[in-house]
Design a protein around this motif. Structure first.
Motif, mmCIF file in Angstrom:
data_model
loop_
_atom_site.group_PDB
_atom_site.id
_atom_site.type_symbol
_atom_site.label_atom_id
_atom_site.label_comp_id
_atom_site.label_asym_id
_atom_site.label_seq_id
_atom_site.Cartn_x
_atom_site.Cartn_y
_atom_site.Cartn_z
ATOM 1 N N TYR A 297 37.565 20.674 -0.346
ATOM 2 C CA TYR A 297 38.568 20.942 0.679
ATOM 3 C C TYR A 297 39.106 19.631 1.230
ATOM 4 C CZ TYR A 297 36.018 25.346 0.499
ATOM 5 O OH TYR A 297 35.403 26.483 0.045
ATOM 6 N N GLU A 298 40.329 19.676 1.707
ATOM 7 C CA GLU A 298 40.855 18.572 2.491
ATOM 8 C C GLU A 298 40.219 18.672 3.877
ATOM 9 O OE1 GLU A 298 45.114 18.860 2.343
ATOM 10 O OE2 GLU A 298 45.226 17.896 0.379
ATOM 11 N N MET A 299 39.485 17.641 4.263
ATOM 12 C CA MET A 299 38.644 17.728 5.457
ATOM 13 C C MET A 299 39.359 17.346 6.742
ATOM 14 S SD MET A 299 35.861 19.035 4.421
ATOM 15 C CE MET A 299 34.906 18.829 5.918
ATOM 16 N N GLY A 300 40.668 17.081 6.666
ATOM 17 C CA GLY A 300 41.438 16.852 7.879
ATOM 18 C C GLY A 300 40.978 15.626 8.653
ATOM 19 N N SER A 301 41.057 15.723 9.965
ATOM 20 C CA SER A 301 40.840 14.554 10.817
ATOM 21 C C SER A 301 39.405 14.050 10.843
ATOM 22 C CB SER A 301 41.293 14.869 12.248
ATOM 23 O OG SER A 301 42.694 15.053 12.289
ATOM 24 N N LEU A 382 34.397 10.274 -3.446
ATOM 25 C CA LEU A 382 35.339 10.497 -4.537
ATOM 26 C C LEU A 382 34.662 10.801 -5.865
ATOM 27 C CD1 LEU A 382 37.966 7.680 -3.826
ATOM 28 C CD2 LEU A 382 37.920 10.035 -2.974
ATOM 29 N N THR A 383 33.335 10.797 -5.885
ATOM 30 C CA THR A 383 32.589 11.068 -7.122
ATOM 31 C C THR A 383 31.661 12.259 -6.923
ATOM 32 O OG1 THR A 383 30.904 9.442 -6.443
ATOM 33 C CG2 THR A 383 32.661 8.678 -7.911
ATOM 34 N N ARG A 384 31.215 12.830 -8.023
ATOM 35 C CA ARG A 384 30.348 14.008 -7.949
ATOM 36 C C ARG A 384 28.995 13.638 -7.344
ATOM 37 N NH1 ARG A 384 26.702 17.331 -10.893
ATOM 38 N NH2 ARG A 384 27.248 19.548 -10.760
ATOM 39 N N THR A 394 33.163 18.509 -8.199
ATOM 40 C CA THR A 394 33.666 17.134 -8.279
ATOM 41 C C THR A 394 34.900 17.001 -7.398
ATOM 42 O OG1 THR A 394 32.861 16.919 -10.552
ATOM 43 C CG2 THR A 394 34.553 15.356 -9.825
ATOM 44 N N PRO A 395 34.946 16.002 -6.522
ATOM 45 C CA PRO A 395 36.107 15.828 -5.635
ATOM 46 C C PRO A 395 37.404 15.606 -6.414
ATOM 47 C CG PRO A 395 34.252 14.507 -4.886
ATOM 48 C CD PRO A 395 33.877 15.030 -6.245
ATOM 49 N N ASN A 396 38.506 15.923 -5.762
ATOM 50 C CA ASN A 396 39.832 15.718 -6.352
ATOM 51 C C ASN A 396 40.544 14.602 -5.605
ATOM 52 O OD1 ASN A 396 39.630 17.967 -8.181
ATOM 53 N ND2 ASN A 396 39.942 19.318 -6.421
ATOM 54 N N GLN A 397 41.183 13.710 -6.334
ATOM 55 C CA GLN A 397 41.936 12.604 -5.746
ATOM 56 C C GLN A 397 43.197 12.383 -6.565
ATOM 57 O OE1 GLN A 397 40.385 8.574 -6.451
ATOM 58 N NE2 GLN A 397 38.681 9.511 -7.595
ATOM 59 N N PRO A 398 44.166 11.664 -6.028
ATOM 60 C CA PRO A 398 45.389 11.411 -6.795
ATOM 61 C C PRO A 398 45.083 10.623 -8.067
ATOM 62 C CG PRO A 398 45.695 10.876 -4.477
ATOM 63 C CD PRO A 398 44.234 11.120 -4.670
ATOM 64 N N PRO A 399 45.725 10.955 -9.180
ATOM 65 C CA PRO A 399 45.492 10.190 -10.416
ATOM 66 C C PRO A 399 45.901 8.731 -10.261
ATOM 67 C CG PRO A 399 47.358 11.679 -10.666
ATOM 68 C CD PRO A 399 46.701 12.039 -9.377
ATOM 69 N N VAL A 400 46.924 8.503 -9.460
ATOM 70 C CA VAL A 400 47.377 7.140 -9.154
ATOM 71 C C VAL A 400 47.551 7.039 -7.641
ATOM 72 C CG1 VAL A 400 49.162 5.396 -9.481
ATOM 73 C CG2 VAL A 400 48.562 6.924 -11.377
ATOM 74 N N TRP A 401 46.829 6.100 -7.043
ATOM 75 C CA TRP A 401 46.944 5.916 -5.594
ATOM 76 C C TRP A 401 48.194 5.088 -5.286
ATOM 77 C CZ3 TRP A 401 42.838 5.915 -1.442
ATOM 78 C CH2 TRP A 401 41.857 6.876 -1.706
ATOM 79 N N LYS A 402 49.062 5.650 -4.460
ATOM 80 C CA LYS A 402 50.228 4.939 -3.962
ATOM 81 C C LYS A 402 50.088 4.771 -2.451
ATOM 82 C CE LYS A 402 53.153 6.920 -7.588
ATOM 83 N NZ LYS A 402 54.371 7.718 -7.890
ATOM 84 N N VAL A 415 43.067 14.157 -0.496
ATOM 85 C CA VAL A 415 41.783 14.102 -1.188
ATOM 86 C C VAL A 415 40.989 15.334 -0.796
ATOM 87 C CG1 VAL A 415 39.512 13.015 -1.117
ATOM 88 C CG2 VAL A 415 41.503 11.645 -1.623
ATOM 89 N N SER A 416 40.420 15.993 -1.788
ATOM 90 C CA SER A 416 39.553 17.155 -1.523
ATOM 91 C C SER A 416 38.131 16.786 -1.922
ATOM 92 C CB SER A 416 40.022 18.373 -2.330
ATOM 93 O OG SER A 416 41.318 18.750 -1.940
#
Length: 578
Positions: A297-301, A382-384, A394-402, A415-416
């Protein structure tokens, strides 16, 4: 005349007898002896045959007597059951899972005389049998077919009284969970063959028990119980408060964890809706997911705690720095604003207390994209996650961080990760900076130190404790306060994505806390999915629902955890100045 009388009297001369029979007296004697010898030989042969026949029977009986009992014809001896499972107990020895003896019904179709009659008789005891399927089994040429697993003693007695040839019972063990759903997602469950397929039950099989069962090995003594880190009392409190919050706020789900910050032990963890492991078919329903470790989940603030720690630990930001939080940030076609903006320059503590998206984003921008990604990776977000529980996502993150990625991730979007990972990372912020992998087994502080990794400076940890305490005293976490237990924490109100867009009316709320905050012993994290405003209120932010959940959990469980309350002026004063 004398010779004539003799002849007439019937005494015939030998010559006359020979003439009439053609045999002499010696020949008659030989025939009698031959016939006697034949009779004697026949008697000997008959006796020998009977001896061989009964000898074979006797040898067969001896053979049967020396053999182990076969499971296909009678009830097996209790000491010849398939390998049993060890009991699972909590940290205080309370039983969470145990084996009980039961029997299962089988048939030997090659011995069934009349399948139709057998089915009619069985139906009087087991009316819910699949008649067509059972008839197909009983009519086959096989030697073994299961008919019904795990009968009750009453059912077994009733079927025995029917006296159906070719029907038998095999003793088995059945797993029983005295607490029902109380700790279902942690304890897990077994399948019909008593093999662990979820939770810690599966973990136990992975330690070698599954190999023993697959080999059909037997045991003659009870196995040593496997002790878990759970405290059943805390587990009950946690689940009870989650259930009450779901009902109170009309939410679709709720979950929480109580984690020892110095050992990484999970003392309590629950996710609702849950299921009863005594009826594991419920676990297949899609809403029974273990949201704490198997959901992302996106954990917000709550992520602002990590962004603030990152900024302070980098040395590029100090606790006395200020950032302009007026207006908004426009980047990549998106406009970033504060939820309840102060529209002024804010200090770092104020950014944390007021949960400023703008101030947090600017701190992340100072650290930079690569530094931001490295820090969250260092904290394990960011890792399992590595732990005994097999259900870990396994967490989800952008394939390319901008740059836009770093900015939105700074306040918990983009990020989830799993809530349990969030709690573990928060423990590192509270315990002096040591990241300790979570465990569902008992672990001492000394053992934890051997696997701990220093991820932030102790001074950064001290500052984060002060900020968390200040947020409960003066900020959005006020409703988490528990008199005497000095709770610190951070709220998180994350908008959920609906049809590809964030919907401000559908939220995933969280409250990340630790207590006693001046010397934290436990992290408590709760999440509540899609809570609704209470009657008479128009908002459903985390400060209104998740924070009170933590307050109730701490109030009810602190005594079980050995945390003593302190009243009066004994607590430390805040050391932050700005």
């Amino acid at each position: 005349m004398k010779g004539l009388r003799t002849l007439i009297s019937g005494t015939r001369p030998a010559t006359t007898a020979v003439a009439e029979t053609g045999r002499t007296p010696l020949e008659f004697e030989g025939v009698r002896k031959a016939q006697g010898a034949q009779a004697k030989n026949r008697m000997i042969i008959a006796i020998a045959c009977f001896g061989v026949f009964y000898g074979a029977i006797g040898a067969r009986l001896v053979d049967y007597g020396l053999r182990s009992p076969e499971t296909v014809s009678s009830i097996q001896r209790p000491d010849q059951l398939l390998v049993s499972r060890p009991d699972l107990v909590d940290r205080n020895g309370e039983v969470l899972a145990t084996d009980i003896r039961t029997v299962s019904l089988f048939a030997e179709p090659n011995k069934i005389i009349d399948p139709d009659e057998a089915i009619e008789l069985l139906a009087t005891v087991l009316p819910d049998l699949d008649m067509r399927g059972i008839h197909r089994k009983l009519s086959s040429n096989s030697r073994f077919q299961w008919l019904r697993r795990q009968l009750t003693p009453k059912q077994q007695s009733q079927i025995l009284s029917l006296g159906i040839p070719g029907i038998g019972f095999r003793p088995e063990t059945r797993r029983f969970y005295p607490g029902g759903p109380t700790a279902s997602h942690v304890v897990g469950h077994v399948n019909i063959d008593n093999r662990g397929i979820a939770g810690m039950e599966k973990y136990v099989d992975g330690q070698g028990l599954g190999d023993l069962a697959a080999a059909g090995m037997t045991v003659n003594e009870d196995m040593k119980p496997v002790q878990l880190s759970l405290d059943l009392r805390v587990q009950h409190v946690l689940r009870d408060e989650l259930a009450a919050a779901m009902d109170r706020f009309k939410a679709i789900a709720a979950a929480g964890v109580v984690l020892n910050v110095h050992t990484g032990e999970v003392v309590g963890m629950s996710s609702l809706p849950d299921y009863d492991p005594n009826n594991p078919v419920e676990a297949l329903q899609k809403d029974r997911l273990n949201r704490m470790s198997a959901g992302t989940y996106e954990m917000g603030s709550t992520f602002k705690a990590f962004t603030t720690a990152m900024a302070l630990d980098s040395g590029k930001v100090s606790i006395n720095d200020s950032f302009d939080a007026r207006g908004s940030i426009r980047i990549g076609g998106y406009t970033i604003r504060d939820f309840h903006g102060k529209n002024r320059i804010l200090t770092v503590p104020e950014i944390f207390i007021y949960s400023s998206n703008i101030g947090t984003a600017k701190m992340a921008d100072l650290v930079g994209i690569e530094g931001h990604k490295e820090f969250l990776t260092r904290l394990g977000l960011l890792t399992r996650m590595q732990t005994e529980l097999p259900e870990v996502a396994t967490p989800n993150q952008p394939p390319v961080w901008k740059k836009i990625s770093s900015i939105t991730i700074s306040f918990g979007h983009g990020v989830s990760t799993t809530p349990l990972q969030t709690a573990v990372a928060a423990a590192a912020l509270m315990n002096g900076g040591k990241l300790i992998e979570p465990t569902f087994l008992p672990r001492t502080v000394e053992q934890a130190d051997q696997v701990a990794v220093q991820v932030i400076q102790p001074s950064t940890s001290k500052s984060m404790r002060d900020l968390m305490q200040m947020n409960v005293a003066k900020g959005s976490g006020r409703r988490a306060e528990v008199e005497g237990f000095r709770v610190g924490g951070k709220t998180g109100t994350a908008e959920k994505v609906v049809n590809g867009r964030y919907d401000s009316s559908v939220r995933f709320n969280a409250f990340l806390s630790a207590f006693p905050i001046d010397n934290p012993q436990y992290v408590v994290l709760v999440v509540i999915d899609e809570p609704k405003p209470e009657e008479g209120k128009t908002s459903a932010t985390a400060g209104l629902n998740a924070a009170p959940m933590v307050s109730a959990i701490v109030r009810r469980s602190a005594g079980f955890l050995g945390v003593k309350p302190e009243f009066g002026n004994g607590s430390q004063e805040l050391s932050l100045t700005y």
